[in-house]
Structure formats: structure tokens, C-alpha cells
Write a protein that holds these residues in place. Sequence first.
Motif, PDB file in Angstrom:
ATOM      1  N   THR A   1       0.827  -1.204   0.000  1.00  0.00           N
ATOM      2  CA  THR A   1       0.000   0.000   0.000  1.00  0.00           C
ATOM      3  C   THR A   1       0.857   1.248   0.000  1.00  0.00           C
ATOM      4  O   THR A   1       0.590   2.224  -0.720  1.00  0.00           O
ATOM      5  N   ARG A   2       1.929   1.224   0.807  1.00  0.00           N
ATOM      6  CA  ARG A   2       2.832   2.377   0.869  1.00  0.00           C
ATOM      7  C   ARG A   2       3.532   2.603  -0.480  1.00  0.00           C
ATOM      8  O   ARG A   2       3.684   3.750  -0.921  1.00  0.00           O
ATOM      9  N   LEU A   3       3.939   1.527  -1.119  1.00  0.00           N
ATOM     10  CA  LEU A   3       4.595   1.655  -2.421  1.00  0.00           C
ATOM     11  C   LEU A   3       3.641   2.258  -3.448  1.00  0.00           C
ATOM     12  O   LEU A   3       4.051   3.077  -4.281  1.00  0.00           O
ATOM     13  N   SER A   4       2.373   1.889  -3.379  1.00  0.00           N
ATOM     14  CA  SER A   4       1.398   2.444  -4.330  1.00  0.00           C
ATOM     15  C   SER A   4       1.190   3.938  -4.106  1.00  0.00           C
ATOM     16  O   SER A   4       0.831   4.666  -5.039  1.00  0.00           O
ATOM     17  N   HIS A   5       1.435   4.419  -2.885  1.00  0.00           N
ATOM     18  CA  HIS A   5       1.312   5.853  -2.597  1.00  0.00           C
ATOM     19  C   HIS A   5       2.557   6.629  -3.001  1.00  0.00           C
ATOM     20  O   HIS A   5       2.466   7.800  -3.381  1.00  0.00           O
ATOM     21  N   GLU A   6       3.718   5.990  -2.886  1.00  0.00           N
ATOM     22  CA  GLU A   6       4.990   6.689  -3.101  1.00  0.00           C
ATOM     23  C   GLU A   6       5.740   6.211  -4.337  1.00  0.00           C
ATOM     24  O   GLU A   6       6.877   6.623  -4.567  1.00  0.00           O
ATOM     25  N   GLY A   7       5.123   5.335  -5.127  1.00  0.00           N
ATOM     26  CA  GLY A   7       5.828   4.745  -6.258  1.00  0.00           C
ATOM     27  C   GLY A   7       6.327   5.757  -7.275  1.00  0.00           C
ATOM     28  O   GLY A   7       7.377   5.567  -7.897  1.00  0.00           O
ATOM     29  N   GLU A   8       5.592   6.841  -7.453  1.00  0.00           N
ATOM     30  CA  GLU A   8       5.996   7.844  -8.443  1.00  0.00           C
ATOM     31  C   GLU A   8       7.302   8.530  -8.078  1.00  0.00           C
ATOM     32  O   GLU A   8       7.944   9.136  -8.938  1.00  0.00           O
ATOM     33  N   GLN A   9       7.689   8.454  -6.807  1.00  0.00           N
ATOM     34  CA  GLN A   9       8.930   9.087  -6.373  1.00  0.00           C
ATOM     35  C   GLN A   9      10.147   8.185  -6.561  1.00  0.00           C
ATOM     36  O   GLN A   9      11.275   8.621  -6.345  1.00  0.00           O
ATOM     37  N   CYS A  10       9.923   6.931  -6.939  1.00  0.00           N
ATOM     38  CA  CYS A  10      11.030   5.973  -7.086  1.00  0.00           C
ATOM     39  C   CYS A  10      11.702   6.134  -8.446  1.00  0.00           C
ATOM     40  O   CYS A  10      11.036   6.382  -9.449  1.00  0.00           O
ATOM     41  N   PRO A  11      13.011   5.936  -8.508  1.00  0.00           N
ATOM     42  CA  PRO A  11      13.654   5.809  -9.828  1.00  0.00           C
ATOM     43  C   PRO A  11      13.064   4.618 -10.567  1.00  0.00           C
ATOM     44  O   PRO A  11      12.684   3.615  -9.953  1.00  0.00           O
ATOM     45  N   THR A  12      12.973   4.713 -11.881  1.00  0.00           N
ATOM     46  CA  THR A  12      12.310   3.658 -12.645  1.00  0.00           C
ATOM     47  C   THR A  12      13.010   2.312 -12.486  1.00  0.00           C
ATOM     48  O   THR A  12      12.343   1.268 -12.426  1.00  0.00           O
ATOM     49  N   LYS A  13      14.323   2.297 -12.408  1.00  0.00           N
ATOM     50  CA  LYS A  13      15.036   1.023 -12.264  1.00  0.00           C
ATOM     51  C   LYS A  13      14.683   0.352 -10.947  1.00  0.00           C
ATOM     52  O   LYS A  13      14.405  -0.855 -10.891  1.00  0.00           O
ATOM     53  N   LEU A  14      14.678   1.132  -9.858  1.00  0.00           N
ATOM     54  CA  LEU A  14      14.356   0.561  -8.560  1.00  0.00           C
ATOM     55  C   LEU A  14      12.903   0.101  -8.516  1.00  0.00           C
ATOM     56  O   LEU A  14      12.596  -0.961  -7.957  1.00  0.00           O
ATOM     57  N   LEU A  15      12.008   0.863  -9.118  1.00  0.00           N
ATOM     58  CA  LEU A  15      10.595   0.473  -9.118  1.00  0.00           C
ATOM     59  C   LEU A  15      10.398  -0.810  -9.915  1.00  0.00           C
ATOM     60  O   LEU A  15       9.633  -1.694  -9.503  1.00  0.00           O
ATOM     61  N   SER A  16      11.080  -0.937 -11.047  1.00  0.00           N
ATOM     62  CA  SER A  16      10.953  -2.173 -11.829  1.00  0.00           C
ATOM     63  C   SER A  16      11.496  -3.365 -11.052  1.00  0.00           C
ATOM     64  O   SER A  16      10.922  -4.456 -11.089  1.00  0.00           O
ATOM     65  N   ASP A  17      12.587  -3.163 -10.323  1.00  0.00           N
ATOM     66  CA  ASP A  17      13.131  -4.245  -9.498  1.00  0.00           C
ATOM     67  C   ASP A  17      12.153  -4.636  -8.391  1.00  0.00           C
ATOM     68  O   ASP A  17      12.024  -5.818  -8.046  1.00  0.00           O
ATOM     69  N   ALA A  18      11.479  -3.631  -7.808  1.00  0.00           N
ATOM     70  CA  ALA A  18      10.518  -3.912  -6.740  1.00  0.00           C
ATOM     71  C   ALA A  18       9.320  -4.706  -7.273  1.00  0.00           C
ATOM     72  O   ALA A  18       8.883  -5.683  -6.655  1.00  0.00           O
ATOM     73  N   VAL A  19       8.779  -4.298  -8.420  1.00  0.00           N
ATOM     74  CA  VAL A  19       7.644  -5.017  -9.006  1.00  0.00           C
ATOM     75  C   VAL A  19       8.072  -6.421  -9.420  1.00  0.00           C
ATOM     76  O   VAL A  19       7.333  -7.397  -9.235  1.00  0.00           O
ATOM     77  N   PHE A  20       9.269  -6.542  -9.973  1.00  0.00           N
ATOM     78  CA  PHE A  20       9.803  -7.858 -10.328  1.00  0.00           C
ATOM     79  C   PHE A  20       9.882  -8.745  -9.087  1.00  0.00           C
ATOM     80  O   PHE A  20       9.521  -9.930  -9.131  1.00  0.00           O
ATOM     81  N   SER A  21      10.329  -8.182  -7.972  1.00  0.00           N
ATOM     82  CA  SER A  21      10.441  -8.948  -6.725  1.00  0.00           C
ATOM     83  C   SER A  21       9.073  -9.367  -6.211  1.00  0.00           C
ATOM     84  O   SER A  21       8.922 -10.464  -5.670  1.00  0.00           O
TER      85      SER A  21
END
Length: 822
Positions: free
Chosen positions: A494-514
Motif C-alpha cells: 500500500t505504501r509503495l502504491s502511494h509513493e511509487g511515483e517518487q522511485c527511480p524507474t530502475k528501482l521500481l521495476s526491481d521492486a515489481v519484479f520482486s
Amino acid sequence: MVSMGADAASAVGIPEGLKSSLSALSDRSVAGSSGQADLNQITLPMQFKALKLRREVVSDNLLMSVLEAIEDWTAGDIAYFVAAAPDKCVEFDMLIDKLSSGLEELSSEQLAFVLEAVAECSALAMPLQDAAIAQTVEMLRVNKHPLEAPPLIAALIQLFVKTYAPQADQQVPQQLIQHREELRNLVEQSINNVLAALQSASVATTCAFLKAFMGCPTIGATAAEIASGHLLSFVQNDRCTPEELIDMLWAMAAVDVVHAELIDAIVPKLELILKSATPVFIAKFMDACVAIDTPELDTLFQLYLQSSTSDTTSLGTFEPADSVSVLNAALSLQHRAVVVRLISQLGISVGESKSTQFINALSSIIANGNIVPLLGPQKVGGQKVATGVKRDELSYLARQLMEAASSLIEGGHESDVQLPSLFAASKCLLEVAATYATEEEAALPPAIPMAVVNNLMDRVDLMSGTEVATIICALPYFDLSSGDTSQMLQVILTRLSHEGEQCPTKLLSDAVFSLGELDGRIGTHITHHVAIEKLSDQCVDNVGMWTSGKSICRLLYGFSRVACNKRSLFNVFGTQLGKRPLLKLITRDDIALAMSAFGNAKYLDKELYDALAEHMVSIADDLNPADLTLVLAGYSRLNLLNTNLYQRLGERAAAISDQIPAGAAAKILCAYGHVGNEHENMASKLLAQVSENTAQLDANQCANSLYAVVQMNFNADSDHLDALAKRIETDVENLRGESIQKVCEVMQELNWRNDSLLRSMAGRSIQLSNGEDNGIKPEIARAVLDTLGLFMVHHSDARRQLSETARSVSRDPSIVAEIAAA
């Protein structure tokens, strides 16, 4: 005398070169001897001073302690608090008022701290700035100790540059005009007084001066000549201690200036000292070597490390805090032998540690990722060769880090443990450990201690998107089977969905992959779906920021694994991926992920698929088992027929069949069976691989392999069929209804009689019919009864309990005819 330069003075009345921070004391030099000490052992103001010098963040727990102690604080104590937390201290009005009225009580260091805080936090300007500037002017005017001036002058210039230096379209504030000339004269005179006083200064004072003023173009040359020459005389005349030699290195490192003659004089001295130095000194030396980049020191450092690794006991005497410095140095210089030695020792040190600073420092060093390529297997002649580290030692250190953090949290340090670094460090260690583990010896992943889980849930609302994403990237390496971690997944997602736009794209892709690697744990709750949908919408809205094909492939794969198959998501990113600059740069691993993602989502873009397939065919001989599995599984799910792709990848699979795990071989067989593609050589070798390693498979994988053989129209050896049948019998309790139907169809198609297998499946069908989830489907019950009848196997329980269910499905006419003929 030193002139400040007309051009610089005319601009803002200060040297142009002092636009960057010129804090008097380096965080390294002051914290060098006590930087690893537990802050709880010193007073609260001194804790803030240490945090300021080490540039560490003030924890919420420490801020709460302020309320209980502020009544007895002096203005000097408050100055340290303001310096460490300038953005948070503004909430303490009483302290700011007390500091403003007591500025005359401050030392030059404390006043310098206040000026730096004012420059950093604009909210402090109104209550403190005018009074602090006036007090600085007075202190510089009457200063009887010129060597104390550099910190104050540097902080004052920093304040004016950051706060008052006008931009091209701004006017010079009236206050600056009033003070400019007087301040310029005071600064110039103070600098000249300091330079003159250096002739009789100590090493420590001279180093402090270097850190305050070296790097200023208008006075730097003169300052360097005088200060470095003065230090050189100490070294040449043997009038300095080993610790002072290290301090000289830090003085040069702090301002990124290397005095060649001084380095040449220091290196021979250090070479002699290192032969009998204490572990504490060696750690300080290594730390300094990392900070200052010179060939002479690098050579000396490498020579010492080589001699250390030849002595099996020389690295065994470091205290835990010193080991952190040595590990940091060895990682920075990629010295594998020292890193391996320290990793094997740190597990015990971590388990015994009660210091938050030690755990945080060690986690931060490991988390930077340098340890993964250094300790992972090295390729020699195409073969993986171990680097000397033991898999169990890496896993043990990761577990100990988590347990130590748990103990600290339970001991009252809830806000002090740096959770993102802790999780990232554990991920790095477990990732390396996984590269050494075979399927037979893979250890169970460690669980996350409940104290850490609860602490994470308590603090997650204060974390940034980057911090949450960092933690998510580590989760696939842990055991998340307990119910408490299920709740943790909900809150961090839930927190990631609120703050995801602030993440670098590489880190966000790694998080979704995980998230996709969590074996179906994401998507089991309605809040998961809501958060994932919101996150995917954010990615679509910001698709223009996604300029890396690799990140897009990982992102889509992760979303497809958590059942987020929105057309808008795949349409937008499929189009983005198809752009030539991105498509040209992605690797075979990226393409494998993309094709698997498109297959999972049933997303069809023939033009893009043809381009991806063409590339995979061109590099077929370089594909590994994982690539083959992902590509073929994804392509087959879309029912795409590409004879060239299936032929070339089948040849590659046959060539490396002995390297393909049984589970992957079963998936490849299913991919070919799904599209009915016949590849006899590949089928023969992979079926042999599967039948010889049935212990690595469950009953459903064996059933799918049998079904694929029939779909491919492959004439399998009876030995292979019997091996798969035997595994299905031993694991029949896990056999699903659709798998039973597949095996029945195989037996009917091949006229393959196996009474034992058939009776086992009949018994399992009865269990399913009596179970939950609406029992067993009519078509499955009919398949079981028809197969029993075809081979004339009597099973009264099955006929009695499955007949009613099977009644709604007509019997296969061909089966009826065969039974009649028999």
C-alpha cells in the motif's frame, strides 16, 4: 599578506571559490576515534554533535529525548542540536529563543554550527540570522586566537553564498550591502592572521585549517603552500605520531587536494609503521586509503593486503568496529581474499554486537552491492569457480544481521535501526549464497524476526518510496510463510502504491519484479489488487520516464506474475519497448522476461513478437536454461506458430539438456506440447532428463510431461513412462483433478496399461470428490471411469462414488467401442 581578489569581492564581497561548504572539521577526522562508539554512552548534546560531524540523520527516538532534557541545556548544547537537525529544531520555539539570546556564550565552533544550520534551513533565518551574523562580526573583530577562526569564517561565507549571493535577476539585499565591506575586510584579515600563526601551529590545528580553507581559488595556492609545507616539516623531522599521519591524509581527502611532496614523505613512514601496527591503526589507514585516491597509497595498501592474506591470523584480531573499516576498504579496492576472510568472521561479531552504529554501518557497506560480483562464483574457462567464501557463512551473516537488529529493536532502539540498509544487506548476502546452492542443497530461506516485522509496519508510513522499494527487493530471499508477514506485505505494498511515483524507474521495476517472485503471495488479498492497480496506473501515466528496455521487461514480468494483466499497461509499455533505441539494447535475459510476461498476460503484438523472436533465433546458441524456459513458455501460451523459433530453440535445448533442471525441462516439453510442435531430438533428451530426475518434480509436473509427449506425437520409451508413473503414485496426494484427466487421456491415447497408477488416481479422485471446492469436475470423473473400463480394472468405490458426478458427461464413443470389442 593574501589578497582576496577584486573580481570575487565585487560580486558578493566574499571569495568566489568558497561557494561550497567549508566546514572546519571533517566528519572523518573528528569521528575517527569515536565514530564507532555507541552514542548512548555520551551526553545528548554530544550525541547531536557526533551526528552532525558524521552527517548522520537524527532518529525520531533521539528527538523525543530532547523534550526531557531541554530545561538544563546551555546555548552551546542547543547549538549542537540545531546543527544536527536544522529542519526539525524549528518546532522547539523555546530552544531557538534561548539560543538567540545566548549567542555571545558560544565558542567559535558552536557559532559556526549555527551559521551552517541557518544556511541550510531558511526557517531559522528569521529568529537567528541577524543575531548570529552580528555575533560573528564581533568575534572576528576581537579574535585573539586566529587559529580558531577558520571554522567560523568558512561557515559565515557559506551562509552568505547560499542565502545572499544574488542571481542574475535579483538585487543585492540591503543587509548584505551594509555588512559586505566590513565582512570582507574581516575575513581577509582573519585568513592572513591564521596563515601567519600556522608557523607555530600543531599538526592537528594545521590539518583543521586545511579542511576549512583548502580549495578556495583566491587563497588556496598560498594556503596549500604554507600548510602543506608546515606539515611536511613535521614528517621529515619525525615530529608526528602515526595517528597524525593518518590525520594528514584525511585533511587532503576532505578537500580533494593531494600534495605530492607530502604524500611522498608520508608513504615510507606508513610502510614501516604498518609492519607492527595495531589493528585499530590498520583500520584507520585502510579507511583513509579509500578516501584519498593516490597511486602511492594504493600500491602500499595492496602490498599490505597481500601480506595480510598470506598470514592466516593477521586479520583475525580486528574488533568488530575496525572490521567494518577494513571491509569497506577491501570492497572499494576489490580485494577478494580480505573480504572472504572478514565475511567468515563477522557473523560471530554481529551476533554479539549491541551497537546500533555497528549494525547500521556494516549493513550500509554491504548494501552498496559491491559484495555481489566480488564474492559470487567467477567464470574460469567457461566454468563457475568458487571464490573461497562458504555459502553457509553468507547465510549465517544475513541471519545474524536480522537477529541483531531484532535485539536492538526490542532493547528500545525502534527508530535507530536503518531498515532499508538492513534488508538490502541481507539481500546481497543471500543473493550470493544462492549462486552457490544447487537444488539438492538449497537451504531454507531465513525468516524475518517478528520484532523487525512489527517495527517495519510501525514505521512504513514515514518511509519514502525508495526505501519501501529497497525493502521489497529483498523479500524474495526470506521465508514469508507466517501470517504476520502477510499483513506486512499489505502495508508495504500500500505504501509503495502511494509513493511509487517518487522511485527511480530502475528501482521500481526491481521492486515489481520482486513482488512477482513471491510465489503467489501477492494477489491473495483485495488490498493487494487495489495497490497493484494503482501502481500500474502510475507507471502508465509516467511511461515517458521509462527509457530502459531492461527495466520495462522486468516491470512487465513482475506485473504479469501478480495477475495484473491490464490492456492499458501492456499496450503502452509494449509500444514503448518496440521503439528501436530500446529494442536494440535489451539482452536475451530481458527478451526472455518480456516474452514470458506477454504470454502470462495473453498480450498479442505480432510485430513486436516477430522482432523479439528473430533476435532470439540469432543468439540461440547463447541461451541458457532459464532463457529457454521463459521464452518458450511465454510464446506457447499465445499459441503463436513460429517454426524457425521452435526448431532453433529446440536444438539448443537438446544440446544443453544435461544442464537443464528437471522442472525447466518439464516446462519446455509442455510448451512444445501446447502448440503441437514435433521436435524428436529435443523431446527424447528432455524426457530422459525428466524421467531420470523425477525426485525433483511433483506429481502434476510429471502428469504435464506425459500429456506433452502425447501432444507432440512423440513415441516415448516405456521406461520413461513408467518412471513418471511411479513418481505420480508416490506423490498422488498432491495430484490435481486436471492432472488426473491428462494422465487418463494419455493412457487412453497410448493404450498404456498401468493398473497401479490407475488405482492410485481413482483413489485420489474419490478424495477430491469428498473434499471442498465443489468436489471433482464431471469430465474428470468421466475420464477416470472410462479409463478404468477401458483396461477392465475393477474399482467398486470409484464406480459407486464417481458415477453420479460423471452422469452429466457423455461417454467417449471410441472408448465405448473399445470396451465392447474387448
